[in-house]
Scaffold this motif. Sequence first.
Motif, short mmCIF file in Angstrom:
data_model
loop_
_atom_site.label_atom_id
_atom_site.label_comp_id
_atom_site.label_asym_id
_atom_site.label_seq_id
_atom_site.Cartn_x
_atom_site.Cartn_y
_atom_site.Cartn_z
N TYR A 76 -26.96 -41.78 100.02
CA TYR A 76 -26.37 -40.48 99.70
C TYR A 76 -26.79 -40.04 98.30
N MET A 77 -26.93 -38.74 98.14
CA MET A 77 -27.29 -38.15 96.85
C MET A 77 -28.65 -38.66 96.37
N SER A 78 -29.59 -38.76 97.32
CA SER A 78 -30.97 -39.11 96.98
C SER A 78 -31.86 -38.62 98.11
N THR A 79 -33.16 -38.84 97.97
CA THR A 79 -34.13 -38.50 99.01
C THR A 79 -35.07 -39.69 99.18
N ALA A 80 -36.11 -39.51 100.00
CA ALA A 80 -37.11 -40.56 100.17
C ALA A 80 -37.74 -40.97 98.85
N ARG A 81 -37.72 -40.08 97.86
CA ARG A 81 -38.33 -40.36 96.56
C ARG A 81 -37.65 -41.53 95.85
N ASP A 87 -49.55 -54.24 101.38
CA ASP A 87 -49.47 -55.22 102.46
C ASP A 87 -48.78 -54.72 103.72
N TYR A 88 -48.10 -53.59 103.64
CA TYR A 88 -47.31 -53.12 104.77
C TYR A 88 -47.58 -51.63 105.03
N HIS A 89 -47.35 -51.25 106.27
CA HIS A 89 -47.29 -49.84 106.61
C HIS A 89 -45.86 -49.40 106.31
N VAL A 90 -45.68 -48.57 105.29
CA VAL A 90 -44.35 -48.22 104.80
C VAL A 90 -44.01 -46.79 105.21
N VAL A 91 -42.79 -46.62 105.74
CA VAL A 91 -42.33 -45.32 106.20
C VAL A 91 -41.04 -44.97 105.47
N THR A 92 -40.99 -43.80 104.87
CA THR A 92 -39.76 -43.27 104.29
C THR A 92 -39.53 -41.87 104.86
N TYR A 93 -38.31 -41.40 104.78
CA TYR A 93 -38.04 -40.03 105.22
C TYR A 93 -36.80 -39.51 104.54
N ASP A 94 -36.75 -38.19 104.39
CA ASP A 94 -35.54 -37.53 103.90
C ASP A 94 -34.55 -37.50 105.06
N THR A 95 -33.43 -38.17 104.92
CA THR A 95 -32.44 -38.15 105.99
C THR A 95 -31.85 -36.74 106.10
N ARG A 96 -31.30 -36.43 107.27
CA ARG A 96 -30.75 -35.08 107.48
C ARG A 96 -29.74 -34.73 106.39
#
Length: 335
Positions: free
Chosen positions: A76-81, A93-102
């Motif tokens: 909460y009170m943040s984004t993927a950043r 070393d990894y395939h990394v996925v982030t996203y802005d939650t709704r």
Amino acid sequence: MNRAITRVACWMLASGAVLGTNAAVASADAVAATPLLSAPASTDSWVSGDGGVQLRVHEYGPAGDQAPTVVLVHGYMSTARAWDQVVARLAPDYHVVTYDTRGNGESDHPAQQQDYALPVLAADISAVIDATAAGRQVHLVGWDWGAGEGWEAAATSEIAAKVIDFTAISGFNLDLSGQWLRRTLSDPADLPAVVDQAVRSSYIALWDVPVLTDVLWNTGVTGAVLDGFVRLEGGPPPHVPPADGRASLNRYRANIASRISAPTYSRLAVPDIHVIYGSRDPYVGAAVQTRAVEGAAEHLTFTEIDSGHWSPITDPQQLTAAIVAGFGTEPGRYP
């Protein structure tokens, strides 16, 4: 109204100062000692989440069919950043996925409280996995409310089938916490820990006052207080837009009272669960992250790190090491 706002702001500041005193100096020293890495280039896309809500997704490192995928869910009170420094350490070393939650960042901000219920948020996680992991299982990692959303995914069998293991960082499992409270009524040994967590969570009562909380966000009071709390832990202020703060308050309103009072499950469908908690977290104590979830998974491990609540931002090097250590090295974990 102005006098009421001023009083509430003072209450928030005083509460945060009391809770955060132990976190300040040590976190600032840790940040100063942690090198800042350049964020790798990302591939950006849109994924349709539950109900057609559009989610902004970022992918880093090798493709999902070339390396294990790690899905990071922010709080909460943040984004993927908020994950940038963790991503920089994982992406080689990894395939990394982030996203802005709704309700946050570039993703859609649905207005209704039910649009933020835990099953809906877990369905968003599932949609992101389906769109990015090339049909393979993933390491799921959640922090703060991202941990709460991840707990729901880990308890939902059809989503759990897509997950190798789940790592929860500084976040409640509301259902298991509700059951922990009930156990304490019959065995009061944990009563001091329950009272301690109640004090830590006292700010949540404010989020259930709709008009007042909207005013506090719109006037910049809540954003300024939040920036001060994060600075107290040694991190850069997040400068959360009021629209994000207001929308994501629905996470609290849609889930906390209902799940604690009427838990929906007692076991997790993901067999491997790793809980990482900060020794100086002023908001989520060790007990609610450890004792509340004991016995709920086939393999459950706990790691304490020397950090406050905002560890992805303030202590990314230490946190990333703890996350990767929890993945394990068993053969065949990446089908």
